[in-house]
Write a protein that holds these residues in place. Structure first.
Motif, short mmCIF file in Angstrom:
data_model
loop_
_atom_site.label_atom_id
_atom_site.label_comp_id
_atom_site.label_asym_id
_atom_site.label_seq_id
_atom_site.Cartn_x
_atom_site.Cartn_y
_atom_site.Cartn_z
N TRP A 117 -7.70 -12.69 15.27
CA TRP A 117 -8.48 -11.51 15.64
C TRP A 117 -9.81 -11.99 16.21
CZ3 TRP A 117 -7.20 -6.79 16.63
CH2 TRP A 117 -8.14 -5.76 16.61
N ILE A 118 -10.00 -11.80 17.50
CA ILE A 118 -11.22 -12.31 18.13
C ILE A 118 -12.44 -11.55 17.62
CG2 ILE A 118 -12.42 -12.65 20.32
CD1 ILE A 118 -9.80 -13.11 21.67
N LEU A 119 -13.47 -12.30 17.26
CA LEU A 119 -14.70 -11.70 16.75
C LEU A 119 -15.77 -11.67 17.84
CD1 LEU A 119 -14.65 -13.53 13.31
CD2 LEU A 119 -14.06 -11.14 13.76
N GLU A 152 -6.81 -9.62 11.54
CA GLU A 152 -7.71 -8.48 11.66
C GLU A 152 -8.33 -8.12 10.32
OE1 GLU A 152 -5.84 -5.11 13.42
OE2 GLU A 152 -7.64 -3.86 13.34
N TYR A 156 -14.22 -12.51 7.04
CA TYR A 156 -14.72 -13.79 7.50
C TYR A 156 -16.17 -13.98 7.07
CZ TYR A 156 -16.49 -10.48 10.90
OH TYR A 156 -17.10 -9.40 11.48
#
Lengths: 364, 364
Positions: A117-119, A152, A156
């Motif tokens: 999931w790209i942050l 997702e 993090y």
DNA sequence: ACGACTACTGAATCTCATC
DNA sequence: GGATGAGATTCAGTAGTCG
């Protein structure tokens, strides 16, 4: 769940493993690593023979097929190492990948396809890029990093306040201006030639690790090279695992790491926000007699509410927590009652948050 | 070679065609356009509402045209329009596509797969991006553009000297610092609300068109929106073709275009300029290794404080920025930490401001 | 005319512990 | 595991009003 043999049970902490990163990662225990930093090769093999992942040679027929086969090979490699990397990541782990326009689009798409999931995508702006000598394109003055969580749902690590402090009080942005690695920091071989063609600056890793790890976290670099990730991890009190195929790079990295002196522990303690402080129920202020039941609170516009013995507020319209009553008065979706309300002392409005600070000070 | 009927033989120059961009492009003659500028939907995948800390609601991009069922759906859409776009490009033509991390990796990979040849990726650094209100990620302060030729063999247009002039005499870099579209440039509907949720600034298109087209060239925008591409093309003496599905956007664009007065031929190289001294966060000195976490700073009276890894200081009494700690020690309302603190080298006090000067020299 | 002050806004994948 | 509720969280800039 994967069966793990005994040889996979322990992490080779603070050391470099020689070998192919996919094979080595497959031998590590799953869900064991906090962060991965990866600087993969972007050699697209556009010239010369092409080979499929399993080794067979591609018989290129025309330009289109040639190009397609080349990208296909690179994509297969990318998918394979990203899959192995994702397995060793803890559920709340994250990954950073750095690349240029030659490969970063393929890496980014593969990351998304693999379930990461790209942050953020982060731009490393080089203060001193190599000019474009032929004057046929723009000066290629940046590289791109992608920061992505394992999934997702991952919670993090993000040290918001530390990065905000690094940026002198305003939020850290997605573009970072840093010089390339040169001068004394650049490792040289015995011949005086640079030891690695793409050595990354320590400042870049400093920002990555301060922002997305805590002291003691395990950081894995599957393309270790001459060990910038390990060097900065050691300085910052993080653990590292390096994987590298070339013995010459390992030798240079080992020597480099032996010279690293970690920072003092006290210096690693980094700015924390309110989120990390202990919760204080509003009722505690009443229990301790800092506020009396029946006493009146006011907001900035002078709207009043009365404190009840159980720590709830009572206004004209509504009864509830300090947050609920504040939200209702403003017609807002939510409200932080701690900063919304004040009490009166000697005719002055005093924020109730000052009382919470007092309680927290006692808790230490 | 495709058979072209007579209806496809002419280009609808300087006008907007209503319809689906894939169908419309398939109806245009092949190899007829010099440049394509495309601002496709980003596929943002937004979920709930977002509120600013003070409670107001962020007006998000929730339009139907930005909703896709999956990455597969989005990829199919991307491949289809890129294929149709490539057909209408002249052999030496080029394309620009803009996007964010949500979609740009998929677009970039699809570009490469379709046979385009990437020339640069360009970062639009926003001077005034929307902050990250919840403090959970980096401020998303940039968007990415990809500049690609129709094929590796294309002899694309690049006005090296014009861009160098725009950049005050040094080569134009791959990162462009420009403000977002706001104020009077931002088109408003009859209700005073923004006419389009993602209107791009004219300065961005100015740089694109000056750099990669010549006067008289034909520029196609398949996602025309409210017509920034057409507006700047007209100002710069280029021809444009716009394709747009929504009649409301077409109406706004027509009205806007009617007000555009082309520049005089002599006036092409203007604008840009403002350059002030770049701000250097204190933490940058730590990241770059000019000061070490754990190292001690002193003020003129010999009071000391220690540097932490995030660029904050830690004294007996207080932790905070170089300015905050200096102010607290002197009991002053404010303090310029840059002139207040010194570090020790060879037994001598050296003002930290000298290190800032060093960094600034690199940034220019 | 100018400054102080208020209100508003922008392509955003924006919480988390507890019950 | 879903629902609930505490409570943490913003930067640069434009435009308009008022004095």
């Amino acid at each position: 769940m994967t069966q793990s043999g005994p040889e996979a049970a322990t992490l080779p902490l603070d050391s470099i493993v020689r070998g192919d990163c996919i094979e080595v990662m497959e031998g590590l225990p799953e869900s064991s690593v906090d962060l991965i930093f990866a600087d993969p090769p972007y050699n697209l093999q556009l010239k010369g023979d092409l080979h499929r992942p399993e080794g067979s040679r591609v018989d290129a027929v025309d330009d289109d097929w040639d190009r397609f086969a080349s990208f296909e090979t690179y994509d297969a490699f990318t998918r394979a190492w990203l899959k192995a990397a994702r397995r060793v990541l803890k559920p709340d782990g994250a990954i950073w990948v750095i690349g240029s326009y030659h490969n970063i689009f393929r890496v980014g798409a593969s990351l998304q396809d693999a379930g990461y999931w790209i942050l953020n995508d982060v731009v490393w702006r080089k203060t001193n890029p190599m000019p474009n000598f032929r004057g046929k394109r723009l000066t290629n003055a940046h590289e791109t990093l992608i920061w992505a969580a394992k999934s997702e749902k991952s919670r993090y690590t993000f040290n918001y306040d530390a990065l905000k402090a690094l940026n002198e009080g305003t939020q850290m942005r997605s573009d970072w201006t840093l010089p390339i690695c040169s001068g004394h920091e650049r490792l040289k071989g015995a011949d005086g030639h640079k030891a690695h063609p793409t050595q990354k600056p320590q400042s870049l890793l400093h920002r990555v690790l301060v922002g997305s790890t805590d002291p003691g976290d395990v950081v894995l670099d599957p393309f270790f090279g001459t060990g910038t990730t390990g060097t900065v991890a050691k300085m910052l009190g993080r653990r590292f695992i390096g994987i590298e195929r070339e013995q010459a790079y390992i030798d240079a990295a080992e020597e480099r790491l032996s010279r690293v002196r970690p920072y003092e522990k006290a210096a690693l303690c980094v700015s924390q926000g309110k989120r990390s402080e202990p919760r204080v129920p509003f009722g505690t202020l009443v229990e301790r007699g800092l506020l009396r039941p029946g006493e009146t609170l006011v907001n900035s516009k002078g709207v009043m509410a009365k404190i009840r013995a159980d720590g709830t507020l009572c206004s004209d319209k509504l009864t509830g927590s300090i947050h609920q009553v504040g939200a209702a008065i403003d017609g807002a979706p939510s409200c932080n009652g701690w900063t919304y309300w004040s009490f009166i002392r000697d005719g002055q409005r005093v924020p109730i948050d000052s009382l919470r600070q007092q309680i927290r000070a006692e808790l230490i």
